[in-house]
Design a protein around this motif. Structure first.
Motif, PDB file in Angstrom:
ATOM      1  N   ARG A   1      -3.072   6.100   3.022  1.00  0.00           N
ATOM      2  CA  ARG A   1      -3.035   7.435   3.622  1.00  0.00           C
ATOM      3  C   ARG A   1      -4.120   8.332   3.047  1.00  0.00           C
ATOM      4  O   ARG A   1      -4.470   9.347   3.636  1.00  0.00           O
TER       5      ARG A   1
ATOM      6  N   VAL B   1       5.973   7.125   1.345  1.00  0.00           N
ATOM      7  CA  VAL B   1       5.331   6.435   2.458  1.00  0.00           C
ATOM      8  C   VAL B   1       6.403   5.982   3.441  1.00  0.00           C
ATOM      9  O   VAL B   1       7.354   5.304   3.040  1.00  0.00           O
TER      10      VAL B   1
ATOM     11  N   HIS C   1       0.809  -1.219   0.000  1.00  0.00           N
ATOM     12  CA  HIS C   1       0.000   0.000   0.000  1.00  0.00           C
ATOM     13  C   HIS C   1       0.841   1.266   0.000  1.00  0.00           C
ATOM     14  O   HIS C   1       0.301   2.359   0.033  1.00  0.00           O
ATOM     15  N   GLY C   2       2.144   1.136  -0.062  1.00  0.00           N
ATOM     16  CA  GLY C   2       3.014   2.297  -0.161  1.00  0.00           C
ATOM     17  C   GLY C   2       3.888   2.261  -1.397  1.00  0.00           C
ATOM     18  O   GLY C   2       4.736   3.114  -1.587  1.00  0.00           O
TER      19      GLY C   2
ATOM     20  N   ASP D   1      -3.160   3.568  -1.846  1.00  0.00           N
ATOM     21  CA  ASP D   1      -2.453   4.300  -0.795  1.00  0.00           C
ATOM     22  C   ASP D   1      -3.412   4.512   0.375  1.00  0.00           C
ATOM     23  O   ASP D   1      -4.392   5.255   0.260  1.00  0.00           O
TER      24      ASP D   1
END
Length: 141
Positions: free
Chosen positions: A77, A131, A68-69, A75
């Motif tokens: 975030r 990230v 996810h980074g 992402d």
């Protein structure tokens, strides 16, 4: 009734079936799904192998943010995810993301991961930077 298999029609070109099968295997092996499956296996392995520091930040960096980074998964975030959503997806899996058993990451650890991910949240309209803890971030050091 007895069937004499010698009298059954044979496929016209058995080598074509073998060639077709080989082509399908090669296509599947080179497909993005295969890469996603390998990434999912890596994430599962990372979650199972984290020793010592089992903080939410370390677990997120070593497991979640490796996909996810790096652009493999969305992402996190940029999303407002509740603990319940993170727990459900972590336990059930979603698309190429594997599921994680409670023996791999406890509910308490998942809550810490959710809190850590919430601390990284980027407000709408801001451009996300690297990230923390993700492979692409580590390469820039």
């Amino acid at each position: 009734m007895i069937i004499d298999i010698r009298r059954l029609p044979m496929p016209r070109k058995p080598e074509r079936r073998g060639l077709l099968f080989a082509m399908l295997v090669l296509i599947f092996a080179a497909s993005p799904l295969s890469a996603e499956t390998q990434t999912a296996a890596s994430a599962r392995s990372a979650a199972a192998s984290v020793r010592g520091d089992r903080s939410g930040a370390r677990l997120a960096q070593d497991t979640c943010l490796q996909c996810h980074g790096t652009g493999v998964g969305p992402d996190l975030r940029l999303q407002e995810l509740s603990y319940e959503t993170i727990r459900y997806v972590a336990r059930s899996g979603l698309n190429a993301m594997p599921s994680f058993r409670e023996t791999e990451i406890s509910d308490g650890e998942l809550r810490e991961v959710a809190d850590y991910l919430a601390s990284l949240r980027i407000p709408a309209g801001q451009t996300p930077g690297p990230v923390p803890g993700a492979l692409q971030s580590q390469d820039k050091h």
